[in-house]
Design an enzyme around this catalytic site. Structure first.
Site, PDB file in Angstrom:
ATOM      1  N   ASN A 105     -33.574 -30.088   6.685  1.00  0.00           N
ATOM      2  CA  ASN A 105     -34.723 -29.443   7.310  1.00  0.00           C
ATOM      3  C   ASN A 105     -34.447 -29.075   8.761  1.00  0.00           C
ATOM      4  OD1 ASN A 105     -35.860 -29.870   4.858  1.00  0.00           O
ATOM      5  ND2 ASN A 105     -37.159 -31.575   5.514  1.00  0.00           N
ATOM      6  N   VAL A 106     -34.959 -27.930   9.170  1.00  0.00           N
ATOM      7  CA  VAL A 106     -34.763 -27.440  10.539  1.00  0.00           C
ATOM      8  C   VAL A 106     -35.980 -27.728  11.413  1.00  0.00           C
ATOM      9  CG1 VAL A 106     -33.109 -25.667   9.820  1.00  0.00           C
ATOM     10  CG2 VAL A 106     -35.571 -25.106   9.877  1.00  0.00           C
ATOM     11  N   HIS A 124     -28.479 -28.473   8.748  1.00  0.00           N
ATOM     12  CA  HIS A 124     -28.693 -27.017   8.760  1.00  0.00           C
ATOM     13  C   HIS A 124     -29.283 -26.536  10.081  1.00  0.00           C
ATOM     14  CE1 HIS A 124     -28.732 -27.032   4.063  1.00  0.00           C
ATOM     15  NE2 HIS A 124     -27.530 -27.149   4.567  1.00  0.00           N
TER      16      HIS A 124
END
Ligand code: APR
Length: 257
Positions: A105-106, A124
């Protein structure tokens, strides 16, 4: 608490956890779904890739072809990220301060829930930052999610700035990847939360952990690929299952490499 609290396999999963001292969590978009963020592929939610083309919006070619379209789309996503808060799943994980959180998750909802930033491995990248698109320039800056920047150039080298996330076809941040890889090769138990486990190399961490003797607990309403590799699956949302699974569990030693 009754043995399964109405959640099949809960007692079995808690038993595995109680026998484990080296535990880490590996998460995907499903972890943040109950905070109001869309997943990418889950038909039960307004999955992004059902409405948008990742080759146009999450690839180098897409950015080069139409940078303004990509930056506008991330602006829209950033506005959504600005409005969300951690859910019960993030809080349950944050209540295990020694547990490393490997995430695809960003967002920074784990950190907002109280997980120490050095204990969150963002494979990521992060949507909270922009970076220079040139691999020869290390410029990076935090962005205001409520007022996301438009298309602009790097103040250092004049190349384009773009979100500091990992697009398809791009390498993961090497140091973070190497730490996640080494960690997953030395676990007793890996909690796999809310990922379709279809995007590599990240998804390969599950098999790596299993091959090195780790048990796999999957938390996902539709366990899918990850479920096929699990010792036990809790077919429930992360917000429902993680508080029940982790209640009373206290990871003694820091599971970091
Ligand atoms: N709790 C737990 N799991 C959930 C929930 C929930 N509330 N809601 C949905 N899920 C599950 C879905 O069943 C699905 O298995 O979360 C998973 C989401 O899968 P994807 O949308 O494929 O997201 P993810 O696995 O994180 O994607 C991996 O793909 O697009 C790229 O870079 C992007 O990091 C992302 C990567």
């Amino acid at each position: 608490m009754s043995r399964d609290a109405g959640l099949p396999n809960l007692a079995r999963a808690r038993e595995i956890l109680s026998q484990s001292s080296r535990v880490a969590a590996f998460s995907g978009a499903g972890l943040s779904a109950e905070s109001g963020l869309p997943t990418f592929r889950d038909p039960e939610t307004d999955a992004l890739w059902a409405s948008y083309d990742p080759s146009e919006l999450a690839s180098i070619d897409g950015f080069v072809a139409n940078p303004a379209r990509v930056i506008d789309w991330y602006g829209w996503r950033r506005n959504r990220y600005a409005r969300v808060r951690p859910n019960a799943a993030h809080r349950a994980l944050a209540a295990q301060p020694k547990m490393i959180q490997i995430t695809q998750n960003v967002d920074n909802l784990l950190e907002q829930a109280g997980v120490a930033p050095d204990r969150v491995y963002h494979l990521h990248g992060s949507i909270l930052f922009d970076r220079c698109h040139s691999d020869d320039c290390n410029y990076r800056e935090a962005v205001d999610l409520e007022n996301p920047p438009g298309l602009r150039d790097c103040p250092h080298c004049g190349n384009r700035l773009r979100p500091a996330v990992v697009w398809f076809g791009e390498n993961l941040p090497l140091d973070t990847w190497q730490r996640a890889h080494a960690l997953c090769a030395a676990l007793d138990c890996l909690l796999v939360v809310g990922t379709s486990a279809t995007v590599y190399p990240a998804a390969g961490l599950i098999e790596l952990a299993r091959r090195n003797g780790s048990r796999i607990i999957v938390v996902d309403p539709n366990p899918g690929e990850a479920g096929a590799q699990a010792d036990v699956s809790l077919a429930a949302t992360a917000g429902e299952a993680l508080p029940l699974l982790l209640e009373g569990f206290n990871l003694e030693s820091a599971s970091s490499t």
